[in-house]
Design a protein around this motif. Structure first.
Motif, PDB file in Angstrom:
ATOM      1  N   THR A 110       0.767  -1.271   0.129  1.00 53.51           N
ATOM      2  CA  THR A 110       0.039   0.076  -0.010  1.00 53.51           C
ATOM      3  C   THR A 110       0.947   1.292  -0.016  1.00 53.51           C
ATOM      4  OG1 THR A 110      -0.111   0.130   2.318  1.00 53.51           O
ATOM      5  CG2 THR A 110      -1.866  -1.291   1.309  1.00 53.51           C
ATOM      6  N   THR A 112      -4.943  -4.917   6.855  1.00 55.64           N
ATOM      7  CA  THR A 112      -5.186  -3.902   5.992  1.00 55.64           C
ATOM      8  C   THR A 112      -6.015  -2.945   6.586  1.00 55.64           C
ATOM      9  OG1 THR A 112      -4.665  -5.219   4.090  1.00 55.64           O
ATOM     10  CG2 THR A 112      -5.573  -3.338   3.587  1.00 55.64           C
ATOM     11  N   GLN A 121      -5.845   0.937   7.536  1.00 56.40           N
ATOM     12  CA  GLN A 121      -6.765   1.958   7.037  1.00 56.40           C
ATOM     13  C   GLN A 121      -7.025   3.052   7.977  1.00 56.40           C
ATOM     14  OE1 GLN A 121      -9.894  -0.717   5.674  1.00 56.40           O
ATOM     15  NE2 GLN A 121      -9.029  -1.034   3.650  1.00 56.40           N
ATOM     16  N   LEU A 126     -15.356   0.319  -0.311  1.00 59.85           N
ATOM     17  CA  LEU A 126     -13.914   1.002  -0.270  1.00 59.85           C
ATOM     18  C   LEU A 126     -13.053   0.083   0.615  1.00 59.85           C
ATOM     19  CD1 LEU A 126     -11.721   3.023  -0.993  1.00 59.85           C
ATOM     20  CD2 LEU A 126     -12.548   4.272   0.952  1.00 59.85           C
ATOM     21  N   HIS A 172     -10.451  -2.504  -0.564  1.00 56.20           N
ATOM     22  CA  HIS A 172      -8.953  -2.305  -0.604  1.00 56.20           C
ATOM     23  C   HIS A 172      -8.346  -3.302   0.072  1.00 56.20           C
ATOM     24  CE1 HIS A 172      -5.577  -0.113   1.527  1.00 56.20           C
ATOM     25  NE2 HIS A 172      -5.331   0.085   0.195  1.00 56.20           N
ATOM     26  N   SER A 183     -13.263  -3.882  -4.963  1.00 52.82           N
ATOM     27  CA  SER A 183     -11.982  -4.388  -5.569  1.00 52.82           C
ATOM     28  C   SER A 183     -11.881  -3.787  -6.610  1.00 52.82           C
ATOM     29  CB  SER A 183     -11.965  -5.844  -5.300  1.00 52.82           C
ATOM     30  OG  SER A 183     -11.831  -6.617  -4.348  1.00 52.82           O
ATOM     31  N   VAL A 218     -10.856  -0.230  -6.511  1.00 51.98           N
ATOM     32  CA  VAL A 218      -9.368   0.185  -5.955  1.00 51.98           C
ATOM     33  C   VAL A 218      -8.411  -0.355  -7.151  1.00 51.98           C
ATOM     34  CG1 VAL A 218      -7.532  -0.425  -4.707  1.00 51.98           C
ATOM     35  CG2 VAL A 218      -9.894  -0.401  -3.647  1.00 51.98           C
ATOM     36  N   MET A 237      -0.658   3.732  -7.149  1.00 52.39           N
ATOM     37  CA  MET A 237      -1.146   3.374  -5.532  1.00 52.39           C
ATOM     38  C   MET A 237      -0.897   4.914  -4.918  1.00 52.39           C
ATOM     39  SD  MET A 237      -2.054   1.413  -3.216  1.00 52.39           S
ATOM     40  CE  MET A 237      -1.803  -0.245  -3.853  1.00 52.39           C
ATOM     41  N   PHE A 267      -4.009   6.508  -5.566  1.00 58.61           N
ATOM     42  CA  PHE A 267      -5.286   5.991  -4.924  1.00 58.61           C
ATOM     43  C   PHE A 267      -5.387   6.492  -3.636  1.00 58.61           C
ATOM     44  CE2 PHE A 267      -6.459   2.788  -1.901  1.00 58.61           C
ATOM     45  CZ  PHE A 267      -7.802   2.672  -2.199  1.00 58.61           C
ATOM     46  N   ASN A 268      -4.075   6.539  -2.727  1.00 57.49           N
ATOM     47  CA  ASN A 268      -4.032   6.819  -1.416  1.00 57.49           C
ATOM     48  C   ASN A 268      -4.437   8.252  -0.911  1.00 57.49           C
ATOM     49  OD1 ASN A 268      -2.958   4.440  -0.560  1.00 57.49           O
ATOM     50  ND2 ASN A 268      -0.767   4.749  -0.782  1.00 57.49           N
ATOM     51  N   TRP A 313      -7.466   8.644   1.561  1.00 61.98           N
ATOM     52  CA  TRP A 313      -7.042   8.387   2.869  1.00 61.98           C
ATOM     53  C   TRP A 313      -6.977   9.950   3.694  1.00 61.98           C
ATOM     54  CZ3 TRP A 313      -9.033   4.159   3.574  1.00 61.98           C
ATOM     55  CH2 TRP A 313      -8.771   3.106   2.690  1.00 61.98           C
TER      56      TRP A 313
END
Length: 382
Positions: free
Chosen positions: A63, A189, A193, A281, A285, A339, A342, A351, A354-355, A358
């Protein structure tokens, strides 16, 4: 098995749910699980704890989330089924008591006239039966809401349900150490998160509270809404939904008829849509991370995936019925939808792109974006 420190559940403003009875009922109804000697139990607990720690390294590598470097504010426990049920009854109390207190303020006279103690006993027993059923199915769970329980860890609690993991690895006839690490990858995971998005716990508590308050505030109109729902089901569109069949001729409904959606107003549906998107999500993920490992990490991962997925299609009719009633089938759809989202975002934005999800609640995808990832990447300017 390990256990967590027990504290009395926070007293609700009205005795609408007997949380202690729910926990006790679940503990009474649930079976212990596969037979194991004392030494086998100790060895399984030690290995699960070791593999849970090892999994964090892989989650960090896959991740790129720096939060995976230090997870000391939360804890990992290897538990039995009864302990899982008791822990969840306490978390339900954390989520539900604010709504119950609000109901006590806004409908004090109705509650005063109702026999809430009897109602709470019935509801507690029913919840206990549900928890007992679920406690034999869940492999693991990261519970961020346990941080709000008296004496709970600051960052939440990861529970690995050893009897269920062992029972399933035996059923699938897979290498125990490989399967245990595979499960730990998914659950750790979730832990990462919430560490990467420390705002997420309060955001979910707020959203769940708003939804619960909205539904409880409309409790007085439930009979009217049911009548409306019945009228809708009697309409041509309703009959078509009930009678729809899959093209494969299997005789199953084309899609589950969501009666609850008929009882919700537009605000309720919007909140439910948001929570569905968030859960999709989180689950998607975790599934992507779980599937990102290869044979160098989990030697028999291909066999595990094949047998695990095949098992999901072979539940008996009674188990399928309970899964649909309890929303477990919906959870499996969340795995699949999340899935896809993501993977699509990572493929197009990497990645790191995508992050960004958060960084804050405004970056969470909507339900429409879950099904059309390009909408989210465009909104994020990726």
């Amino acid at each position: 098995m390990e256990s967590y420190q027990r504290h009395p559940a926070p007293p609700p403003a009205a005795e609408l749910v007997n949380w202690d009875l729910a926990a006790g009922t679940a503990a009474t109804l649930v079976s212990a699980g596969p037979k194991m000697s004392g030494r086998e139990i100790r060895e399984a607990v030690a290995e699960l704890r070791f593999l849970a720690d090892e999994a964090v390294t892989h989650v960090h590598r896959i991740t790129g989330l720096e939060a995976a470097r230090d997870l000391r504010d939360s804890e990992v426990l290897i538990v039995d089924r009864a302990s899982w049920a008791k822990s969840n009854s306490r978390s339900f109390a954390v989520l539900m008591n604010p709504a119950i207190e609000n109901l006590a303020r806004t409908h004090a006279e109705e509650l005063k006239n109702a026999n809430t103690a009897i109602s709470g006993t019935v509801t507690g027993a029913q919840l206990g039966a549900v928890l007992a059923f679920l406690s034999s199915k869940v492999l693991g769970q990261y519970d961020p809401f346990s941080a709000k329980t008296p004496g709970g860890p600051a960052g939440g609690r990861l529970l690995l349900v050893a009897p269920n993991i062992i029972a399933l690895e035996r059923e699938l006839n897979v290498v125990p150490a490989d399967f245990r690490l595979w499960v730990c990858l998914h659950e750790q995971t979730h832990r990462v998160q919430f560490a990467a998005a420390p705002w997420l716990r309060e955001h979910m508590i707020e959203q769940i509270g708003l939804l619960t308050n909205g539904l409880m505030d409309k409790a007085q109109t439930v009979s009217e809404r049911l009548a409306q729902a019945a009228k809708s089901l009697a309409s041509p569109a309703g009959r078509e939904a009930l009678g729809s069949r899959n093209d494969d001729g299997g005789g199953t409904p084309k899609r589950p008829l969501d009666v609850m959606s008929l009882l919700q107003d537009p605000e309720d549906k919007e909140r439910m849509s948001h929570l569905t998107a968030v859960m999709s999500l989180l689950e998607g993920h975790a599934n992507v991370v779980m599937d990102a490992v290869d044979a160098s990490v989990v030697p028999s991962v291909k066999t595990i995936r094949q047998r695990f997925n095949a098992r999901g299609r072979s539940h008996g009719w009674l188990d399928r019925f309970f899964r649909q009633i309890l929303g477990m089938d919906a959870k499996m759809r969340q795995y699949k939808d999340g899935s896809k989202f993501v993977r699509a975002v990572v493929d197009s934005a990497g990645m790191q792109g995508f992050n960004r999800v958060w960084e804050g609640p405004e970056n969470l995808p909507t339900e429409a974006e879950i099904h059309n990832p390009s909408l989210w990447t465009t909104r994020m300017g990726l």
